[in-house]
Every structure is written in C-alpha cells, then in structure tokens.
Design an enzyme around this catalytic site. Structure first.
Site, mmCIF file in Angstrom:
data_model
loop_
_atom_site.group_PDB
_atom_site.id
_atom_site.type_symbol
_atom_site.label_atom_id
_atom_site.label_comp_id
_atom_site.label_asym_id
_atom_site.label_seq_id
_atom_site.Cartn_x
_atom_site.Cartn_y
_atom_site.Cartn_z
ATOM 1 N N ASP A 42 35.826 41.862 44.826
ATOM 2 C CA ASP A 42 34.552 42.008 44.119
ATOM 3 C C ASP A 42 33.634 42.974 44.869
ATOM 4 O O ASP A 42 33.219 42.701 45.996
ATOM 5 C CB ASP A 42 33.893 40.625 44.015
ATOM 6 N N ASP A 43 33.327 44.113 44.261
ATOM 7 C CA ASP A 43 32.407 45.093 44.846
ATOM 8 C C ASP A 43 32.998 45.796 46.072
ATOM 9 O O ASP A 43 32.361 45.864 47.128
ATOM 10 C CB ASP A 43 31.072 44.443 45.245
ATOM 11 N N CYS A 82 30.379 43.774 37.042
ATOM 12 C CA CYS A 82 31.299 42.631 37.083
ATOM 13 C C CYS A 82 31.864 42.203 35.731
ATOM 14 O O CYS A 82 33.071 42.250 35.508
ATOM 15 C CB CYS A 82 30.616 41.435 37.748
ATOM 16 N N ASP A 252 37.302 44.948 41.442
ATOM 17 C CA ASP A 252 36.738 45.121 40.102
ATOM 18 C C ASP A 252 36.006 46.446 39.929
ATOM 19 O O ASP A 252 36.033 47.044 38.861
ATOM 20 C CB ASP A 252 35.848 43.931 39.710
ATOM 21 N N HIS A 253 35.356 46.955 40.998
ATOM 22 C CA HIS A 253 34.657 48.243 40.949
ATOM 23 C C HIS A 253 34.053 48.509 42.314
ATOM 24 O O HIS A 253 34.088 47.650 43.203
ATOM 25 C CB HIS A 253 33.546 48.247 39.886
#
Length: 483
Positions: A42-43, A82, A252-253
């Site tokens: 995540d992130d 997200c 995710d990014h």
C-alpha cells in the site's frame, strides 16, 4: 531449385511445430486450477524497490522473491489512489467503467467482482487484510480476515494467525487468497533505524535534510511491509503451498509525486509472479495492467474471460508472447478526496511515451477568459494548485524515467503526441467518461466531508462560495453509465 524448396519446407515445418509447442505450453496453464496468493502493498512506488534499481530502500524480501519470479518492468494500475486501484484489480475494468473512480466510493451496481467470478468457477476467495472496496454486497468474499494490531507498529498488520489457520485446512476447493497490507501507507513508524544519510530521494522530490529525515520513517514502514511479506512466505512454506501455487506481489500505487496523479511514479507499479516449474524467472517488458488479473485467474480456473478491459497474462507467463497491451491508460479525479479540488487528468502510455491531458489548467482558464466564459471559483482554485502544469504533457520514459522534461511542445514529437491524444480520447469515449476534449468539467456528488463547497480547516473557501454548488453536482454513476 529443389534444394531451396526443401530448405524452405523444412523451415516452415520447424516454425509450425515450434509454434505448436509454445501453444501447448500456454494451453497447459489453462484450467490448471492452482491456488493463487496475491500480496498487495500500500503506497509504495515502483521506484522504491531495490528490484527496480533503488540503491538503499530496505526491500530484501521482495528482491529475493523477484529472483524466483517473472518481474514485470511495465505494469500499471489505472488510478493512483487506494479504492479505485483495488477495485480495478478485483473487477478487470478501468475505474470509470466499474464506477469507482473517486476514493471512498462504490462500484457500479451490477458489476461482478473477483469473489463472485471465481466463486462461480468453484474457488474460495479470501481477503486477508485491508479492504477499501465497497459495497460489501458487491464483494462477497468466501472469508474475510481483518487486519490486527501489532505492538510497536504504526498500522495494523496482516492477520497471520487467521491465514495460518486457513492454510492448515483450506478445504476441498482451490483458493485465491488476497493478502492486503496496510504498509507502507502513513502514519509512519515513530522509531526508525535508518539515518538521513542512507536515504536516496527521487530527483523530483525536495532534497532537503527535513525531507530525508521524514523518509527514514517511510523506510521503517517499508521494512514493516517486508516483514509481513516474509512471514507470509514462511507460512506458504510451512503449509507446502510454495511449490504448486501461483504467488504474486504488487503495490497498489506510488506515493511521493505519485498518489492522486497520473505520473509513472503513481501509476507504474511493482509486479512479480512466481510459480515454480510453470513460470520461468526473469524480466519482461510486456505492457500489462491491473485489469489483467481477473481475466488471468478466470482462465486459470477453467473459465473464459469476456467483457473485461484486461486480458489473460497466461501467454506472458508461458513465454509464448513478449507483448501484451499496446496501450495502458490512467485516470485522476481529485474530487472526493480530503484535499478536494478540481484537477482531472487522463493519460495513455505505450510503454515508452506517456501522454497526460490536464483538463483544468491556468492555461485553459486563460483561454476561456479570452473567449468570454464566466469565471468559476472552484475551477480557478483547482487549477491554481498546479501552476506549472500545462494542458498537455508528454514524456519519453525511456530517456526520462522520472518524467522531468515535458516534450509536448517539441516539434520532433508532435506526431507521437497527436496520435496518443487521439487514441486517449477514443478510449475515454469507449469508457463513457464524463469528460471530453471540449466539454465542461462537471462537479461530482461525493460524501459530505469531501464536498467542494463545504467550508472547514482543510477547505477554507470564502463565505460567498460555501454551499454555492447546490443543485449543480452530478451523480458519478449516472454520468458514466453505458449508453
């Protein structure tokens, strides 16, 4: 002449049978019904991985995993935030099409998702960890294991005990296990073992001592995610799931100059696939998308993927194909976020050239003013946040991987820019986008706390504009409904 004919015939037969062998290898993956485990960070930007060249980021676990995996050099999510990114991963559809193109919003009614699609093919589909997708009725997980508190950690951890229990007795069905970490997303760890001298920041970031000190706490969060991934891999070894299962890793990014943007630092993600004896470790430059995951697992489960924006990765896994998509696309919508403002972007990427169209810029508003169009406070406010952004941006990511130099106005690249722009707007129309080349920029209905015209400490707007958009906002799903 006979000799030449004989040589040509021999070459043709060799080529045909070689192709048949490749096809057989690819076909052997279809309906193989493996267990699938997908770990999602995540992130974390792709650039923040030693596997992708970062010299000091603490990612030893993913680096070791990468050496056993097929590493994707050109993998992309469709939106660097997200909920839209995850929803795209679980639907096989880009954000506009599935309806979740703002954070904290729901998929369009009637959209089928991973647990439903795989459930129909006899799979159990489990989510362990962070969700951030909704509504619950659209995501009927076979089992759902929530994140758990961990002493000393800045966020909750993946539920290792529940995962261990499940893997002890997974049942008779094959399973797809999504393990979604909350790391390295903020808040960051208060204690860090890293020093500012170890930190290497990307060239677009502030190179100050304060920024490097802050990054040491981000590094500590990355370390937590690595510990989680290591613990998961140990559980797979313990339960003899490592050799026969397809194990995937992705984030995710990105985060810095990535989240809420259409830069590669947001949309381009780490993505790796390990399947001993089935996937040959190495690296591929194939252009792939989060939309490809659902079609891939459907084909593995014996189904026929139809109607998705993505397509199965099995030809890439088998080595049959070196190419996948010709283009991938990006969406940015900054309404519906805590930093609510109007600055929509759309982008197209061919694996080298990346074209971004900014729909609300000071440049465009200046043209509107000259044309006599009425001043709009909220458009002006959104455009003013990005004073250096031009309406069109083009980057050669081969020579400029961090996208520092906009070449959109360089005469040498006009043909490339115009071609990508035409394809982008064609795709937007196919997706039922609410934006168009010359159309208005609408204000979208959001949850109350993200409303553009609501005054609070995050949104200090003048009194005359508070509540001024009443009756002017459009429903996001209605505005993008297939027509």
């Amino acid at each position: 002449m006979k000799l030449i004919f004989s040589l040509i015939l021999s070459w043709l037969l060799t080529t045909v049978f070689a192709g048949a062998d490749d096809l057989e290898d690819f076909s052997s993956l279809k309906d193989s019904r493996p267990n699938v485990i997908f770990f999602l960070g995540d992130d974390q930007s792709r650039f923040n991985h030693s596997t992708y060249g970062h010299p000091s980021i603490p990612t030893p676990v993913t680096e070791a995993f990468a050496k056993e995996s097929l590493v994707f050099e050109n993998a992309f999510t469709g939106q660097a935030i997200c909920a839209p990114s995850r929803t795209m991963l679980y639907t096989g559809l880009y954000p506009i099409r599935n309806g979740c193109f703002m954070n904290h919003t729901q998929v369009r009614p009637g959209i089928e998702t991973l647990p439903t699609l795989l459930g129909k093919l006899g799979y159990s589909v489990i989510l362990a960890g962070k969700s951030h997708v909704s509504p619950d009725r659209s995501f009927p997980w076979s089992q759902r294991f929530s994140p758990v508190p961990k002493p000393g950690a800045s966020r909750k951890w993946i539920p290792l005990q529940e995962i261990d229990k499940f893997l002890t007795n997974p049942g008779d069905k094959p399973f797809c296990l999504i393990v979604a970490s909350e790391f390295p997303h903020a808040p960051f760890m208060e204690k860090t073992s890293f020093s500012p001298e170890e930190v290497v920041l990307p060239p677009y970031a502030k190179q100050s001592e304060a920024a490097k000190k802050e990054a040491t706490h981000y590094y500590a969060n990355v370390e937590q995610k690595e510990l989680e991934f290591s613990a998961l891999l140990e559980l797979l070894d313990k339960h003899k799931q490592s050799e026969d299962s397809l194990v995937l890793y992705a984030d995710d990014h990105g985060l810095e100059r990535g989240k809420f943007t259409s830069y590669d630092s947001g949309l381009k993600v780490a993505f790796m696939a390990r399947w001993p004896g089935r996937i040959t470790p190495g690296r591929t430059k194939a252009l792939v998308s989060f939309a490809d995951f659902v079609p891939t697992v459907i084909e593995l489960a014996g189904g026929t993927p139809e109607g998705f924006d993505g397509k199965s990765l099995l030809p890439i896994f088998s080595g049959q194909n070196a190419r996948h998509h010709d283009y991938v696309y990006g969406v940015t919508v900054n309404q519906g976020t805590l930093g609510r403002h109007v600055f929509p972007q759309r982008s197209i990427h061919d694996g080298r050239f990346h074209y971004i169209h900014n729909f609300n810029t000071l440049e465009k508003l200046s043209r509107d003013k000259e044309a006599g169009k009425e001043f709009n406070f909220f458009l002006q406010k959104g455009a003013a946040r990005y004073p250096r952004h031009r309406e069109e941006m083009l980057f050669d990511t081969q020579t400029d991987p961090h996208e520092l130099t906009n070449i959109a106005n360089n005469p040498e690249y006009v043909k490339i820019k115009d071609d990508l722009k035409a394809k982008l707007f064609r795709w937007m129309k196919e997706q039922n986008d609410y934006l168009s080349a010359d159309g208005p920029i609408p204000f979208l209905e959001t949850k109350e706390r993200f409303t553009l015209d609501k005054f609070d400490e995050r949104n200090p707007i003048p009194p005359q504009y508070r509540g001024s958009l009443k009756g002017q906002k459009i429903n996001p799903h209605s505005a993008t409904q297939a027509r």
